[in-house]
Design an enzyme around this catalytic site. Structure first.
Site, mmCIF file in Angstrom:
data_model
loop_
_atom_site.group_PDB
_atom_site.id
_atom_site.type_symbol
_atom_site.label_atom_id
_atom_site.label_comp_id
_atom_site.label_asym_id
_atom_site.label_seq_id
_atom_site.Cartn_x
_atom_site.Cartn_y
_atom_site.Cartn_z
ATOM 1 N N LYS A 1 20.804 70.855 21.958
ATOM 2 C CA LYS A 1 20.828 71.836 20.807
ATOM 3 C C LYS A 1 21.117 73.350 21.149
ATOM 4 C CE LYS A 1 16.821 69.125 19.119
ATOM 5 N NZ LYS A 1 17.337 68.065 18.102
ATOM 6 N N HIS B 1 7.358 67.284 15.177
ATOM 7 C CA HIS B 1 8.445 66.300 15.388
ATOM 8 C C HIS B 1 7.868 65.075 15.958
ATOM 9 C CE1 HIS B 1 11.996 64.194 17.137
ATOM 10 N NE2 HIS B 1 12.958 64.923 16.265
ATOM 11 N N GLN C 1 13.473 74.013 19.219
ATOM 12 C CA GLN C 1 14.139 74.738 17.973
ATOM 13 C C GLN C 1 14.272 76.220 18.204
ATOM 14 O OE1 GLN C 1 16.251 73.408 15.765
ATOM 15 N NE2 GLN C 1 15.417 71.269 16.023
ATOM 16 N N ASP D 1 6.698 72.983 22.342
ATOM 17 C CA ASP D 1 7.835 72.216 21.990
ATOM 18 C C ASP D 1 8.997 73.395 21.727
ATOM 19 O OD1 ASP D 1 10.112 71.004 21.093
ATOM 20 O OD2 ASP D 1 8.992 69.591 19.618
ATOM 21 N N CYS E 1 12.290 62.975 11.218
ATOM 22 C CA CYS E 1 11.347 62.579 12.602
ATOM 23 C C CYS E 1 10.104 63.423 12.195
ATOM 24 C CB CYS E 1 11.937 62.839 13.933
ATOM 25 S SG CYS E 1 13.453 61.900 14.187
HETATM 26 N N1 PMP Z 1 11.155 68.568 18.920
HETATM 27 C C1 PMP Z 1 11.943 69.094 17.950
HETATM 28 C C2 PMP Z 1 11.090 70.364 17.258
HETATM 29 C C3 PMP Z 1 13.081 68.855 17.675
HETATM 30 O O1 PMP Z 1 13.767 69.246 16.743
HETATM 31 C C4 PMP Z 1 13.810 67.521 18.367
HETATM 32 C C5 PMP Z 1 15.047 67.164 18.068
HETATM 33 N N2 PMP Z 1 15.260 66.822 16.534
HETATM 34 C C6 PMP Z 1 13.002 67.077 19.510
HETATM 35 C C7 PMP Z 1 11.591 67.494 19.958
HETATM 36 C C8 PMP Z 1 13.507 65.963 20.424
HETATM 37 O O2 PMP Z 1 14.544 66.425 21.050
HETATM 38 P P1 PMP Z 1 15.596 65.304 21.728
HETATM 39 O O3 PMP Z 1 15.758 64.662 20.546
HETATM 40 O O4 PMP Z 1 16.658 66.152 22.229
HETATM 41 O O5 PMP Z 1 14.811 64.976 22.585
#
Ligand code: PMP
Length: 423
Positions: free
Chosen positions: A242, A139, A219, A216, A381
């Site tokens: 999430k 991401h 998920q 990270d 993203c």
């Molecule tokens: N890493 C991953 C794998 C994600 O899926 C996301 C959220 N889409 C993020 C980081 C960023 O999280 P946040 O938007 O809550 O800061």
């Protein structure tokens, strides 16, 4: 794995799921990888905090301030326990993105302070010849901060590649990681491919050269039983929103000695132990990384979310959510022209990405929206990953505790309707 609860049984805890959409269709929410819905228990916990206990935590000695501090710190312990961690290792931030930026900025700060003769832990000091290793599946939140760090310090950014079929070339670690690698950072579960990465291999590669391993866990924490101290990570991040919790709260978890060695980035009130006009000393973690009045109600709401998931049982949550994802992935793969964008040997935890030959994902998303089905379409993203897969975008359906098999079936009917319409 037997599931004692049913998604049908808990749907009343999520009032938003009762909505009817513009088209007259009932809402089918399949976008929990972007953000999950929130149960009444979370909404009530936040509201109760504001109605009865609101005051500035860690400030003042009046009764309300004590209650707010108590609620905030109990919430921290609950959230820490949810991921098998100690409260002292659990730092609150604004989001997972904020947590990752804080870590990357800490490396930059250590590098700068070191250059000015201030003693720093060498693991946080980067320079030319050093490297940062990520994967091509990250991401942007776990890529762009490292690009910036490389630009600021002269370190080289390297990445484990992804094959066009979605397989992460973990074996690349052997050639990418060397004695000058300082950071290895990867997702536990990909927000696009949906499967779990071989994080033991990343942890071992980091350990072998003394690099810090950053995980990270955005998920994974909402859907899997995760004990962060057992992952091999030195630092890990996830977002409350999430995992059925409120927006505005992220977590940075770290091993005690890593948090002790990591320099502060943001400074201000609450995080200091002593201040003069010349300089300041800081409290130990987690306070050291939490300047200002903290996000108290958000922490209380997130603890309620952790309690909610714990009451369902994380092994059952995993069994339920991964069964829905597998049902979707298997059935989508049977539809003519539909390609599930996932590695064959990495079954989906929650998210299932797919493309339909000759049809733009946004057109699929439009038809699904007309049917009341909320999915995410786009690059998620993860632009470099889209390029590796050879697609401009994908459709992503992602599942949570409140989704049902009949919602998966509704998705399939709608995708087939879109496919026929556009081809
Ligand atoms: N890493 C991953 C794998 C994600 O899926 C996301 C959220 N889409 C993020 C980081 C960023 O999280 P946040 O938007 O809550 O800061």
């Amino acid at each position: 794995m037997t599931v004692a609860w049913t998604a049908q049984g808990i749907r009343e805890d999520f009032p938003i799921l009762g909505r009817t959409m513009r088209s007259g269709a009932p809402l089918v929410y399949l976008d929990s990888a972007a953000t999950s819905q929130k149960p009444l228990q979370v909404l009530h916990a936040e509201r109760d905090f504001y109605e009865r206990h609101n005051a500035a935590a860690h400030r003042g000695s009046h009764q309300l301030a004590e209650e707010a501090t108590e609620a905030f710190e109990v919430a921290r312990s609950t959230i820490a326990a949810f991921v098998g961690a100690a409260a002292s290792q659990t730092v609150f931030t604004r989001s997972a993105t904020d947590s990752l930026n804080m870590v990357a900025h800490a490396f930059a700060a250590a590098t700068m302070l070191h250059a000015r003769g201030r003693e720093q832990d060498s693991r946080f000091v980067l320079g030319e010849g050093d490297s940062i290793v990520v994967t091509e599946a990250e991401h942007h939140a776990n890529l762009v901060p490292w690009q910036e760090l490389a630009a600021k310090t002269g370190a080289e950014l390297r990445w484990v590649g992804v094959d066009p079929d979605g397989r992460i070339r973990t074996e690349d670690l052997a050639s990418l990681v060397d004695a000058r690698t300082k950071v290895i950072s990867c997702a536990h579960v990909s927000n696009v491919l949906g499967g779990t990465l071989d994080i033991a291999a990343f942890a071992a590669a980091a350990r072998a050269v003394g690099a810090l391993f950053i995980l990270d866990a955005c998920q994974s924490v909402p859907h899997l039983p995760v004990r962060l101290p057992d992952t091999g990570a030195d630092l890990a991040v996830f977002s409350a929103h999430k995992m059925l919790g409120p927006t505005g709260l992220g977590v940075l978890w770290g091993r005690d000695e890593v948090l002790a060695a990591m320099p502060v980035v943001d400074t201000g009130g609450s995080m200091i132990s002593h201040v003069t006009m010349q300089e300041s000393t800081y409290l130990p973690a987690p306070a050291k990384f939490e300047p200002g009045v903290p996000s108290m109600a958000q922490a209380v709401g997130t603890a309620a979310a952790a309690d909610y998931l714990t009451s369902l049982g994380m092994p059952s949550v995993h069994a339920h959510v991964s069964a829905l994802a597998a049902r979707a992935a298997d059935a989508l793969a049977q539809l003519p022209g539909v390609r599930v964008q996932a590695a064959p040997d990495a079954p989906p935890v929650s998210a299932v990405s797919f493309t339909v030959d000759g049809v733009h994902p946004h057109d699929i998303g439009q038809v699904l929206d007309d049917d009341g089905i909320a999915v995410r379409v786009g690059h998620h993203c993860a632009w470099p990953l889209m390029r590796a897969l050879g697609v401009p975008a994908t459709v992503r359906a992602s599942f949570s505790v409140y989704n049902t098999e009949s919602e998966v079936d509704a998705l399939l009917v709608s995708v087939e309707r879109a496919r026929r319409f556009f081809t």
